[in-house]
Structures are given as C-alpha cells and as structure tokens.
Motif scaffolding. Structure first.
Motif, PDB file in Angstrom:
ATOM      1  N   SER A  41      23.579   0.683 -50.344  1.00 41.70           N
ATOM      2  CA  SER A  41      24.715   1.426 -49.786  1.00 41.70           C
ATOM      3  C   SER A  41      25.796   1.646 -50.830  1.00 41.70           C
ATOM      4  O   SER A  41      26.372   2.741 -50.932  1.00 41.70           O
ATOM      5  CB  SER A  41      25.293   0.672 -48.586  1.00 41.70           C
ATOM      6  OG  SER A  41      24.344   0.523 -47.560  1.00 41.70           O
ATOM      7  N   ALA A  42      26.081   0.611 -51.616  1.00 43.04           N
ATOM      8  CA  ALA A  42      27.109   0.729 -52.649  1.00 43.04           C
ATOM      9  C   ALA A  42      26.713   1.746 -53.713  1.00 43.04           C
ATOM     10  O   ALA A  42      27.553   2.532 -54.178  1.00 43.04           O
ATOM     11  CB  ALA A  42      27.368  -0.639 -53.281  1.00 43.04           C
ATOM     12  N   CYS A  43      25.437   1.759 -54.088  1.00 44.34           N
ATOM     13  CA  CYS A  43      24.990   2.706 -55.120  1.00 44.34           C
ATOM     14  C   CYS A  43      25.052   4.146 -54.621  1.00 44.34           C
ATOM     15  O   CYS A  43      25.567   5.027 -55.323  1.00 44.34           O
ATOM     16  CB  CYS A  43      23.565   2.358 -55.551  1.00 44.34           C
ATOM     17  SG  CYS A  43      23.429   0.814 -56.480  1.00 44.34           S
ATOM     18  N   GLY A  46      28.837   4.966 -53.791  1.00 45.74           N
ATOM     19  CA  GLY A  46      29.635   5.024 -55.009  1.00 45.74           C
ATOM     20  C   GLY A  46      29.359   6.275 -55.821  1.00 45.74           C
ATOM     21  O   GLY A  46      30.276   6.908 -56.354  1.00 45.74           O
ATOM     22  N   THR A 109      33.719   2.697 -51.075  1.00 44.12           N
ATOM     23  CA  THR A 109      32.479   1.948 -51.290  1.00 44.12           C
ATOM     24  C   THR A 109      32.471   0.677 -50.454  1.00 44.12           C
ATOM     25  O   THR A 109      31.447   0.303 -49.869  1.00 44.12           O
ATOM     26  CB  THR A 109      32.308   1.614 -52.779  1.00 44.12           C
ATOM     27  OG1 THR A 109      32.371   2.819 -53.553  1.00 44.12           O
ATOM     28  CG2 THR A 109      30.967   0.930 -53.028  1.00 44.12           C
ATOM     29  N   THR A 110      33.625   0.012 -50.362  1.00 45.18           N
ATOM     30  CA  THR A 110      33.736  -1.181 -49.533  1.00 45.18           C
ATOM     31  C   THR A 110      33.467  -0.853 -48.071  1.00 45.18           C
ATOM     32  O   THR A 110      32.805  -1.623 -47.359  1.00 45.18           O
ATOM     33  CB  THR A 110      35.134  -1.801 -49.686  1.00 45.18           C
ATOM     34  OG1 THR A 110      35.367  -2.123 -51.060  1.00 45.18           O
ATOM     35  CG2 THR A 110      35.261  -3.059 -48.840  1.00 45.18           C
ATOM     36  N   VAL A 113      29.742  -0.380 -47.520  1.00 46.95           N
ATOM     37  CA  VAL A 113      29.100  -1.696 -47.530  1.00 46.95           C
ATOM     38  C   VAL A 113      29.378  -2.436 -46.217  1.00 46.95           C
ATOM     39  O   VAL A 113      28.482  -3.059 -45.637  1.00 46.95           O
ATOM     40  CB  VAL A 113      29.589  -2.510 -48.745  1.00 46.95           C
ATOM     41  CG1 VAL A 113      29.162  -3.961 -48.623  1.00 46.95           C
ATOM     42  CG2 VAL A 113      29.049  -1.906 -50.036  1.00 46.95           C
TER      43      VAL A 113
END
Length: 426
Positions: A41-43, A46, A109-110, A113
C-alpha cells in the motif's frame, strides 16, 4: 491445567501444545500478511501521490497544497480544513510548496497504510476462521492467505472496465478506492472507524460507544462532509428501529448535534460571504444533471461499480451472516447515491451545472465500506467459501461474487498503472 496434563500426559498436554503452536503460527502468518499489505500500500500510494503532488499526473493534490498557502497568506481556509491543517503542522508551519508537498506525501501514505491495516484487522477480527465444511477435505488455501488476498483485492478495487468504453474507468463511475483526491484519502480510515463504531453501538446498545461515534463523525466532517450526509439519516433510522423512541435513541441523536452544527457552518463558509471557497455557486435539486455530464449510462455505471456487493446480496440473500451490518452499509450506500444523483452545484450566473460532481464523494467513501462488509460476510459464509478450494459442492452462482471481486481488483490494477504512466485519474 498442569494437574490435568499430569493425569493425561499424552492427551491434554498434546492438545494444549498443538493449540498454542496453532495460535502462534496464525499470529505469525497474520503479521507477515499485514507487513506485505502495508508495504504494498505504501509503495503504490507513495508513487501515485508523489507523481500527483509534483505535477507528473493530473490530480487534485497540488491544488489542495496551494489551499494551505492561500490559508496562510490570505486567511481563507477550506470549510473542511483537516487535511490542510495537518499538512501545515507536519511541514513545520512552512509556506513553501515543496515542504508542504512532502508533508502531504507523508500524510497521504500514512492514511493508505492505515486503511490497509484497518481492513485486514477487521477481517481477521470478524472472521477468526473459515467455516467448517460438512466433511473433511484438503484445503488448498489457508485462512490467513484467504484474508490477505481478499484484503489486497479490496484495496485495489475499482469500477469494472467496460470492454466498449475502456477510456473511462473512474470518471462517471463510483469507485471504492480513490487516489487523486487527498481529502478522500484522509477520510477513508475515519469513515471505516465511524461505520464500525456505529454498527457496534446498534448491536450492543452501550452508551459509551456514542462517544466514539460522535467524535469520529465530527472529525470525518472536518476532513470531508460527504460521508456524514449519507450516514446520519440512515444511522438515525436504524437507531430508531433498534431502540424505538427511547432515552437511548435520544442520546444517539444528541451525539450527532456537534457534527450537525459544524456541517451548518461549513455550508455557510463554502457558499456564502466574500471569503467563500465556492463563490458564485449554489446547491440545487437537479436529479442526474451532474452525473450525466460524466457518464453515458448511469445504469451501467452503477452496475459496473456495484457488481461485487450486488451479486453477493442477490445470490446469498437467504444465507447472510451479518444482515444488520449489511443493512447499515447498504443503507448508507443508497443514501449517498441519492445525494450524488439528485443534487448539483450550479453557477449563479447562468444556471449551468458545475463539472466537479462534488456530491459523488460520499458514494465513493460508502462503497469501500460496503465492499469491506460484503467481503467479511462472504468469508464467513460456508456455501461461499466452498469456492475457495474449488469444491464440487460449490454452486456455479456462488463463484460469481468471487470472480467479480477479482475483476474489480484487475480493473483497479489497470487504473493504477494508467495513473502511474501519466494518463490521469479518468
């Protein structure tokens, strides 16, 4: 336990040891799955947020960052200012676009996540194990693997691409995931928490849960008011259905008063006065006028957006595992579609419909919650889970919701790839 184990060392002790090993193994698998989901998810998030913030793809991110600069310089902030306030604080109260953009990237991004974390955690909590089949057979997928794959599909899902209309995936449809609008990204974890807090209160009747419901409703409106517009009337009706006109029902509605007052202020701040964020516009009852600007067939847009939860509801309508939770999710979804379909922002000068289709945001937020609740019910449903292992008892109709969830996820992957390559969010 030690005494029992001493009396039956080959029985109870073996059972205790094997149970402990199973629990530890499940915990390790769940944490491993969660780590992969969070990293993925972060990749994905982001990458998309970075490209949107720095002008590589078309999105709303840079506009909302400039709202922070406008707020600092002119004192005019959006009526739902939570995103801007957090970004301004994370940037160290900077006025520079680059600093604010990096702060926005961290925040968004947080949030992605957090959405992944909540989705997987809620699936694990509501579905501690797969339903037991009527007889023994060898499972091909473990419980934790099923939950991880379902969560990944939920986080990737988008409206199903129409083969004859491939240039549009998002615009004109309702999507359970949004990447191009920062206030929606911020709002997703909040509305997930709000929904399940309200669902728990409606099932338990515990007054202390009203603090969580009221607080989450207030914060979600500070982020984006659209979900609450659909949630509030459905919540009020289901609370009345559950408790009647009682003290508990009155308390459940009193918890919403601060949020309703905030909503009234936002309405005035957005459309009235010299510092309005939406000057020259007003809200009008114009059924389907705004939606028709972006969709060549509203019926098909709904069908290809709601295919997974709608198919599950139709096929398993007599075997639903959590009908009350599904009733709340579907009620909010339908209320959000009323807002999206019946109201529009109209220009004061010539009466033309504004192209932004802002009343659709509540439907996007509601749809992810509906996807999540439907998936929870599906993995608890024994006839539905037969499909996982390709069991011969699985009816052909039972396979359809699984296939449609996979098709939603495949469309989402295509949509993400198109955005990453610079095609914009269309």
């Amino acid at each position: 336990m030690k005494a029992l184990a001493a009396n039956n060392p080959l029985g109870i002790r073996h059972a205790v040891d094997s149970t402990a090993q199973t629990v530890l193994s499940r915990h390790r698998k769940h944490w491993g799955n969660l780590n992969w989901l969070l990293v993925g998810s972060a990749c994905v998030g982001g990458l998309l947020f970075y490209r949107a913030l720095f002008g590589m793809i078309v999105a709303d991110h840079d506009v909302h960052v400039r709202f922070v600069q406008r707020g600092v310089e002119e004192g005019v902030w959006p009526a739902h200012f939570l995103f801007q306030a957090i970004v301004y604080a994370l940037s160290g109260f900077s006025h520079e676009f680059v600093s604010l953009a990096w702060a926005s990237l961290v925040l968004l991004t947080t949030c992605v996540v957090a959405k992944a974390w909540l989705s997987y955690a809620l699936l694990v909590r509501r579905c501690p194990r797969l339903p037991t089949p009527p007889f023994e057979y060898r499972a091909r997928l473990s419980h934790s693997t099923v939950l991880a794959l379902v969560t990944a599909a939920l986080l990737l899902s988008a409206p199903i691409v129409r083969p004859w209309w491939t240039h549009r995936i998002y615009l004109g449809q309702i999507s359970p995931n949004i990447w191009h609008n920062p206030t929606s990204v911020l709002c997703f974890p909040l509305v997930i928490l709000l929904f399940f807090a309200a669902d728990y209160f409606l099932r338990s009747g515990r007054t202390r849960e009203l603090v969580a419901v009221g607080s989450l409703a207030f914060v979600s409106v500070l982020a984006k008011p659209n979900y609450f517009l659909a949630f509030a009337p459905v919540y009020a009706l289901l609370a009345w259905r559950r408790f009647g006109v009682s003290r508990l029902w009155l308390l459940s509605q009193a918890a919403m008063i601060p949020t309703v007052l905030l909503l009234c202020w936002q309405l005035t701040a957005s459309f009235g006065g010299p510092n309005a964020m939406r000057p020259g516009l007003h809200i009008a009852w114009m059924p389907l006028a705004a939606w028709q600007v972006h969709s060549n067939s509203i019926g098909l847009s709904l069908l290809f957006s709601l295919a997974f939860p709608l198919s599950y509801l139709v096929i398993f309508r007599r075997r639903l595992q959590s009908p009350q939770t599904l009733l709340l999710a579907w009620g909010v979804m339908l209320a959000s579609l009323v807002w999206a379909g019946c109201f529009a922002e109209v220009r004061d000068a010539d009466g033309a419909v504004d192209l932004h289709f802002n009343f659709s945001w509540g439907a996007h937020l509601s749809l992810f919650v509906l996807f999540l609740v439907t998936a929870m019910d599906m993995v608890q449903n024994r006839p539905a889970t037969f499909v996982i292992d390709r069991h011969w008892l699985a009816a052909h109709t039972a396979r359809l919701p699984w296939w449609l969830l996979g098709t939603h996820a495949a469309s989402g992957i295509l949509w993400i790839a198109r955005q990453a390559m610079g095609r914009g969010y269309y």
